[in-house]
Design a protein around this motif. Structure first.
Motif, PDB file in Angstrom:
ATOM      1  N   ASN A  76       6.320  10.175 -28.726  1.00  0.00           N
ATOM      2  CA  ASN A  76       7.092   9.012 -28.288  1.00  0.00           C
ATOM      3  C   ASN A  76       7.201   8.890 -26.764  1.00  0.00           C
ATOM      4  O   ASN A  76       7.947   8.068 -26.261  1.00  0.00           O
ATOM      5  CB  ASN A  76       8.493   9.097 -28.931  1.00  0.00           C
ATOM      6  CG  ASN A  76       9.139   7.727 -29.035  1.00  0.00           C
ATOM      7  OD1 ASN A  76       8.455   6.720 -29.273  1.00  0.00           O
ATOM      8  ND2 ASN A  76      10.440   7.672 -28.815  1.00  0.00           N
ATOM      9  N   ARG A  77       6.455   9.771 -26.039  1.00  0.00           N
ATOM     10  CA  ARG A  77       6.555   9.736 -24.579  1.00  0.00           C
ATOM     11  C   ARG A  77       5.172   9.435 -23.981  1.00  0.00           C
ATOM     12  O   ARG A  77       4.368  10.352 -23.766  1.00  0.00           O
ATOM     13  CB  ARG A  77       7.099  11.066 -24.067  1.00  0.00           C
ATOM     14  CG  ARG A  77       8.572  11.279 -24.440  1.00  0.00           C
ATOM     15  CD  ARG A  77       9.084  12.564 -23.861  1.00  0.00           C
ATOM     16  NE  ARG A  77      10.515  12.737 -23.984  1.00  0.00           N
ATOM     17  CZ  ARG A  77      11.104  13.529 -24.888  1.00  0.00           C
ATOM     18  NH1 ARG A  77      10.378  14.206 -25.754  1.00  0.00           N
ATOM     19  NH2 ARG A  77      12.422  13.637 -24.898  1.00  0.00           N
ATOM     20  N   PRO A  78       4.929   8.160 -23.687  1.00  0.00           N
ATOM     21  CA  PRO A  78       3.582   7.766 -23.238  1.00  0.00           C
ATOM     22  C   PRO A  78       3.119   8.484 -21.975  1.00  0.00           C
ATOM     23  O   PRO A  78       1.921   8.709 -21.807  1.00  0.00           O
ATOM     24  CB  PRO A  78       3.706   6.257 -22.990  1.00  0.00           C
ATOM     25  CG  PRO A  78       5.147   5.915 -23.097  1.00  0.00           C
ATOM     26  CD  PRO A  78       5.843   7.010 -23.807  1.00  0.00           C
ATOM     27  N   LEU A  79       4.049   8.880 -21.101  1.00  0.00           N
ATOM     28  CA  LEU A  79       3.620   9.538 -19.861  1.00  0.00           C
ATOM     29  C   LEU A  79       3.069  10.936 -20.113  1.00  0.00           C
ATOM     30  O   LEU A  79       2.462  11.534 -19.236  1.00  0.00           O
ATOM     31  CB  LEU A  79       4.774   9.615 -18.855  1.00  0.00           C
ATOM     32  CG  LEU A  79       5.257   8.279 -18.289  1.00  0.00           C
ATOM     33  CD1 LEU A  79       6.372   8.509 -17.290  1.00  0.00           C
ATOM     34  CD2 LEU A  79       4.118   7.533 -17.610  1.00  0.00           C
ATOM     35  N   LEU A  80       3.286  11.456 -21.336  1.00  0.00           N
ATOM     36  CA  LEU A  80       2.798  12.809 -21.649  1.00  0.00           C
ATOM     37  C   LEU A  80       1.596  12.779 -22.589  1.00  0.00           C
ATOM     38  O   LEU A  80       1.160  13.820 -23.088  1.00  0.00           O
ATOM     39  CB  LEU A  80       3.924  13.655 -22.255  1.00  0.00           C
ATOM     40  CG  LEU A  80       5.196  13.772 -21.420  1.00  0.00           C
ATOM     41  CD1 LEU A  80       6.193  14.696 -22.104  1.00  0.00           C
ATOM     42  CD2 LEU A  80       4.890  14.283 -20.009  1.00  0.00           C
ATOM     43  N   THR A 120      20.044   8.651 -19.546  1.00  0.00           N
ATOM     44  CA  THR A 120      19.019   7.782 -18.960  1.00  0.00           C
ATOM     45  C   THR A 120      17.634   8.386 -19.194  1.00  0.00           C
ATOM     46  O   THR A 120      17.501   9.601 -19.374  1.00  0.00           O
ATOM     47  CB  THR A 120      19.260   7.632 -17.443  1.00  0.00           C
ATOM     48  OG1 THR A 120      19.216   8.927 -16.844  1.00  0.00           O
ATOM     49  CG2 THR A 120      20.608   6.991 -17.157  1.00  0.00           C
ATOM     50  N   GLY A 121      16.607   7.568 -19.135  1.00  0.00           N
ATOM     51  CA  GLY A 121      15.232   8.065 -19.253  1.00  0.00           C
ATOM     52  C   GLY A 121      14.888   8.891 -18.017  1.00  0.00           C
ATOM     53  O   GLY A 121      15.436   8.661 -16.930  1.00  0.00           O
ATOM     54  N   GLY A 122      13.965   9.832 -18.187  1.00  0.00           N
ATOM     55  CA  GLY A 122      13.624  10.747 -17.093  1.00  0.00           C
ATOM     56  C   GLY A 122      13.155  10.076 -15.813  1.00  0.00           C
ATOM     57  O   GLY A 122      13.267  10.644 -14.727  1.00  0.00           O
ATOM     58  N   GLY A 123      12.638   8.840 -15.925  1.00  0.00           N
ATOM     59  CA  GLY A 123      12.109   8.160 -14.742  1.00  0.00           C
ATOM     60  C   GLY A 123      13.085   7.155 -14.139  1.00  0.00           C
ATOM     61  O   GLY A 123      12.767   6.509 -13.128  1.00  0.00           O
ATOM     62  N   ALA A 124      14.258   7.042 -14.717  1.00  0.00           N
ATOM     63  CA  ALA A 124      15.223   6.037 -14.240  1.00  0.00           C
ATOM     64  C   ALA A 124      15.694   6.327 -12.815  1.00  0.00           C
ATOM     65  O   ALA A 124      16.160   5.435 -12.112  1.00  0.00           O
ATOM     66  CB  ALA A 124      16.421   5.967 -15.185  1.00  0.00           C
TER      67      ALA A 124
HETATM   68  C1  S3P Z   1      10.243   8.600 -19.065  1.00  0.00           C
HETATM   69  C2  S3P Z   1      11.134   9.259 -19.867  1.00  0.00           C
HETATM   70  C3  S3P Z   1      11.461   8.805 -21.230  1.00  0.00           C
HETATM   71  C4  S3P Z   1      11.252   7.295 -21.370  1.00  0.00           C
HETATM   72  C5  S3P Z   1       9.876   6.925 -20.915  1.00  0.00           C
HETATM   73  C6  S3P Z   1       9.580   7.326 -19.469  1.00  0.00           C
HETATM   74  C7  S3P Z   1       9.952   9.160 -17.713  1.00  0.00           C
HETATM   75  O1  S3P Z   1      12.807   9.130 -21.552  1.00  0.00           O
HETATM   76  O2  S3P Z   1      12.205   6.587 -20.615  1.00  0.00           O
HETATM   77  O3  S3P Z   1       8.955   7.527 -21.796  1.00  0.00           O
HETATM   78  O4  S3P Z   1       9.413   8.426 -16.864  1.00  0.00           O
HETATM   79  O5  S3P Z   1      10.302  10.339 -17.473  1.00  0.00           O
HETATM   80  P1  S3P Z   1      13.333  10.630 -21.878  1.00  0.00           P
HETATM   81  O6  S3P Z   1      13.619  11.299 -20.572  1.00  0.00           O
HETATM   82  O7  S3P Z   1      14.563  10.401 -22.676  1.00  0.00           O
HETATM   83  O8  S3P Z   1      12.246  11.303 -22.659  1.00  0.00           O
END
Ligand code: S3P
Length: 170
Positions: free
Chosen positions: A117-121, A78-82
């Motif tokens: 590829n990570r807009p939050l960073l 899952t993505g880090g923010g899920a």
């Molecule tokens: C995010 C993590 C990303 C991706 C998006 C937001 C987050 O996934 O879902 O850029 O909010 O932490 P990864 O954890 O696979 O980089």
């Protein structure tokens, strides 16, 4: 009986690398929610954030997560923010064995600093990682199991998860 293995964790903790090794080891199918989102939207994640905004991305993330978790035998990264939405945490806990991958700030920064590829960073990646790690300090603690990926090689982490998962089936 847990139906799937769900990997959660901050960006750069190795969810994709460990998840692929784990799925090979167990003969499971590897799926990642970011990949499902990109496929469904027909846009990259940075494009989605830029053109549709983060709330749109988060809604799509919840939808893809719930859809994937109707399946069985997945290793789902899952993505880090899920983990930020309660609705998502509940679907994960219902849909399988939840494993948190954890690593220290330095390790994470090293892994993500050159990734566009990570807009939050975007901008100062190091400062963004430190701030988000603070904001999310307890966000991954609801997992059934936590594994440090800065102290283990990816195949060792995958081995530990496979072992714990097998015991959890009994
Ligand atoms: C995010 C993590 C990303 C991706 C998006 C937001 C987050 O996934 O879902 O850029 O909010 O932490 P990864 O954890 O696979 O980089």
């Amino acid at each position: 009986m847990k139906r799937n293995i769900i990997l959660i964790g901050f960006m750069g903790t190795g969810k994709t690398t460990v998840g692929q090794l784990l799925s090979d080891k167990l003969g499971h199918t590897f799926v990642d929610t970011d990949g499902l989102i990109v496929e469904a939207a027909g846009m990259t994640i940075p494009e989605l954030f830029e053109h549709k905004g983060e709330p749109y991305f988060r809604d799509l993330e919840s939808e893809m997560l719930e859809k994937a978790l109707q399946r069985e035998g997945l290793v789902l990264a899952t993505g880090g923010g899920a983990v930020l939405r309660e609705r998502n945490r509940n679907s994960m806990l219902e849909g399988g064995f939840v494993v948190a991958l954890k690593a220290g700030a330095e390790h994470i920064i090293d892994r993500v600093k050159h990734d566009a590829n990570r807009p939050l960073l975007a901008g100062d990646a190091e400062a963004r990682v430190r701030k988000l790690l603070q904001d999310r300090a307890e966000a991954y603690d609801f997992a059934h199991l936590s594994i440090r990926t800065d102290e283990l090689a990816p195949h060792e982490a995958a081995g530990k998860i496979a072992e714990a998962w097998t015991s959890a089936q009994r």
